[in-house]
Structures are given as C-alpha cells and as structure tokens.
Design an enzyme around this catalytic site. Structure first.
Site, short mmCIF file in Angstrom:
data_model
loop_
_atom_site.label_atom_id
_atom_site.label_comp_id
_atom_site.label_asym_id
_atom_site.label_seq_id
_atom_site.Cartn_x
_atom_site.Cartn_y
_atom_site.Cartn_z
N ASN A 184 6.34 -6.68 7.69
CA ASN A 184 7.50 -7.48 7.32
C ASN A 184 7.38 -8.92 7.82
OD1 ASN A 184 8.74 -4.50 8.25
ND2 ASN A 184 9.22 -5.14 6.18
N HIS A 213 8.86 -4.32 10.84
CA HIS A 213 7.61 -3.98 11.51
C HIS A 213 6.58 -5.04 11.13
CE1 HIS A 213 8.25 -0.37 13.76
NE2 HIS A 213 8.79 0.28 12.74
N ASP A 214 5.36 -4.82 11.54
CA ASP A 214 4.31 -5.82 11.41
C ASP A 214 4.22 -6.43 10.01
OD1 ASP A 214 1.69 -6.85 12.93
OD2 ASP A 214 1.11 -6.36 10.89
N ASP A 251 2.04 -7.89 15.52
CA ASP A 251 2.21 -7.18 16.79
C ASP A 251 1.24 -7.72 17.84
OD1 ASP A 251 4.17 -5.57 15.74
OD2 ASP A 251 2.86 -3.86 15.37
N LEU A 272 12.40 8.60 31.55
CA LEU A 272 13.77 8.45 32.02
C LEU A 272 14.74 8.51 30.86
CD1 LEU A 272 13.48 5.49 34.59
CD2 LEU A 272 13.60 7.94 35.10
N ASP A 273 15.83 9.18 31.05
CA ASP A 273 16.94 9.15 30.10
C ASP A 273 17.87 8.03 30.55
OD1 ASP A 273 19.08 9.46 28.44
OD2 ASP A 273 19.63 11.46 29.17
N LEU A 274 17.73 6.86 29.94
CA LEU A 274 18.52 5.70 30.37
C LEU A 274 19.96 5.76 29.88
CD1 LEU A 274 15.91 2.81 29.98
CD2 LEU A 274 16.60 4.05 32.04
N LYS A 275 20.32 6.85 29.21
CA LYS A 275 21.72 7.05 28.85
C LYS A 275 22.44 7.86 29.93
CE LYS A 275 20.75 6.92 23.88
NZ LYS A 275 20.79 7.68 22.60
#
Length: 380
Positions: free
Chosen positions: A144, A141-142, A174, A75-78
């Site tokens: 970090n 990310h993980d 994660d 889906l393009d949620l924009k």
C-alpha cells in the site's frame, strides 16, 4: 560456510548495555530492533500471548530471520498483571520500538505519553503507516505504501513502460521504515548522551517511500512533459538471453556505453545500423530508444547469460545475470564478505557482533524476566 574473521576492535558492539523493548510485529519494528541487537543491545521482544503473527507468516521465515539475538516474553497487556510487568520493563529500558496502528498503543497502555511518564530518559520510536494526521487510522501494509507513494506507478525501465505494476521481491517500505527508525534512534541516543533527555520518534512508512521517490517529483516539477520517462533508456534495462535467462545492463555513462557497443559489435556484427552509435550519450539513446531497444533485445538473444556475463566483466561493463535468491546466496563473494554466519543466517552489513543467536521461542524468557532477571548483564 563460516563467516570471515572479524577483529573485535574493528567491529565493536557500540550499544552494549543498552536495553531495548521490541513491541513490533511482523517486520518494521522487529527489523529495527534486530539492528540494535546486532550493535550489541539487549533486546526483549514483548509479544501477545498468541505470539507475533510473523511466527506463522511464510512458515516463520520472516520471524526466524529478523528476531535473532532477542529474548521473548508473552504478556497480556489488557490484564493488570501484564501491564504491571510492562511498567517494570519500561522503567529500566533505554529504547522502546513499536509499529502499532495509531490508537492501539494507547489502548494497551504503552503509548508514548504513558511510557515517557514512567521513564523520562526513554527513547520511544513508533513506526507506523501514515503518521498521526488525518489518515492515521488508514489500514495498510508494504504494498500500500509503495502504491500511495508513486513507487509502483512509475516505470523503472524503458522496456517496462505500459506493463502492469509488479510486486517487489522484498518488502521495501517495511525495510526502509526499519532502517530510518534505526538511524533516528541512534541520533536520539547521541543527543541523550549530551542532554540526558529521552525522545519521541515517529517514522511514517509512507513518508519514507515519498522521500525515496522525491527525485522523480523534482523531475516532474521542471515542467518536462516526459518527466517520468526521460531517464529511461535501453542502456539501463533488462534483456532475455539465448538460455531463456535474463541479464541487466547499467551502461549509463558514455564510456561504459562505448564498451558495450564494442562488445556487441564483436559478438553480433551488424546488430545496429548506425555506425556512430558508440558515441551516443543518454539523450541520444533516449531519442532513439525504440529502435535501439529492439536491436539490443535481438542482440542479447544471440548468446547465453553466462557468456554475456563473462565477456562483459572482462570488458569492464556492468552486466549481471538475473539470479534466483538461492543462486545469489550461493555466491562465493557473500561468504568472503562474512555475510553468512556458520548456521546460514545472513547478517546485516553493519559493524556489530560476530553473530546472533536463533530467534526465541514464544515466552522463552518469560519466567526469568518475571522473576526479576530482566536484563542481560554478561559482557557479550
């Protein structure tokens, strides 16, 4: 390898009939949704038109492993069309899982305020990096989270002190975030059964890592100048063997340490000069850690890893060879426990369905879902 037989009564699908929207990308959200699918929930993975970035990461290894048993719609949620479809999905869903950075869900119209207005019974779970406070937009990310929580800055073995930090072989933050999110969602479902109310859940991965590191802080707060090293001692360490492999030992309790000393005395007589070493507790071993660690290092170099494993197991000593992933997953015990499905997938160690289908192709179910066949109705 075939999975071990499972009694459906012993391994029910407790979430059969529960409808889940997985808006997660890469790992935390998808792994959480995978656990829900394993419990029998119907999971629709909502992806951007370009797909979850995890489809391309590590040749799709993450995606193929942690998106099994789901259906996919792109889906393009924009766009208004994409948002209209999303509203229909939210209106009938029980659970929504996302791991966007704060602000992204709002821009896409799938934030908690918007979603719970559409569906008051919805359990909305956001797995993010630093929560919704001052550091909410901090990129991470993980690794970090492991760094910020102190997990990478703390020595884990006596021999590892002073070495540069090492990246773990698995994405700990994660996976930890996904596990805690699953727990929180199950608790929210239980509460909804009693109250009829949905819930908003936020799981910051930095908080998960700090919770798991809490015992180290408790030690430091006891005003111990050796707080970070007092529990590091040679009986719980990693050693090189004669075949250039490594073994790990966990002879922490005194009775296990005595068994290890007896084994070492038989295999390499004279390995340590102090005859009373077999009666040492962890404080004694910690006090003599330097010479003891050196002696153990020399002793373990005298035999191959397989020889040490065989003799240690006969003596009841927790000692294992450091295996590669391929060696680990070839173990007979993993097959005996039913961990490996017929097509080679490593299932979660949780009661659930006998197996899950392969991860979906991008938008594989888009036409069906758009036509109104949104949720699975078969009795799986």
């Amino acid at each position: 390898m075939n999975p071990a037989p499972q009694n459906p009564d012993s391994f029910p699908a407790p979430l059969r009939g529960i409808r889940v929207l997985d808006l997660g990308m890469l790992l935390p959200g998808p792994v959480c949704a995978l656990h829900l699918a394993w419990f029998g929930a119907d999971v629709i993975k909502v992806e951007p038109t370009t797909g979850d970035p995890g489809r391309d990461l590590y040749d799709g290894a993450f995606f193929d492993t942690y998106n099994r048993g789901k259906r996919s719609i792109a889906l393009d949620l924009k766009s208004e069309d994409g948002r209209a479809v999303m509203r229909k999905l939210i209106a009938e869903a029980d659970i929504l899982v996302e791991n966007f950075r704060p602000g992204v869900a709002t821009r896409l119209g799938v934030d908690a305020d918007t979603a719970t207005r559409e569906n008051a019974r919805l359990i909305y779970c956001s797995i993010n990096g630093y929560g919704s406070g001052a550091e909410a937009t901090r990129p991470a990310h993980d690794l970090n989270f492991l760094a910020r929580s102190g997990a990478m800055g703390a020595a884990t073995t006596w021999s590892g002190q002073g070495r540069a930090p090492v990246r773990p072989a698995m994405p700990v933050a994660d996976m930890g975030g996904a596990a805690m999110a699953t727990q929180a969602i199950l608790a929210a479902l239980f509460r909804r059964e009693r109250t009829g109310r949905g819930a908003r859940i936020e799981i910051p991965m930095i908080d998960v890592m700090m919770h798991w590191m809490a015992w180290r802080v408790a030690a430091e707060n006891r005003a111990d100048p050796n707080a970070w090293t007092r529990y590091l001692e040679p009986a719980n360490d990693i050693y090189r063997t004669a075949d250039e492999r490594h073994v790990v030992i966990g002879a922490i309790e005194t009775h296990l340490w005595k068994k290890l000393v007896d084994l070492l005395d038989a295999a390499t007589p004279g390995w340590f000069a102090d005859a009373g070493v077999s009666g040492w507790g962890w404080k004694d071993r910690r006090a003599a850690a330097a010479p003891l660690g050196e002696a153990l290092s020399r002793a373990f170099l005298s035999r191959t890893s397989d020889a040490w494993v065989e003799s240690a197991h006969e003596a009841g000593i927790p000692l294992e060879r450091v295996d590669t992933p391929a060696e680990a997953f070839a173990q007979l015990s993993a097959s005996e426990r039913g961990m490996i499905s017929a097509d080679g997938w490593i299932r979660p160690p949780l009661p659930g369905l006998p197996t899950l289908g392969a991860a979906p192709h991008l938008n594989a179910d888009g036409d069906s879902i758009r036509s109104g066949n949104i949720w699975v109705t078969d009795d799986r």
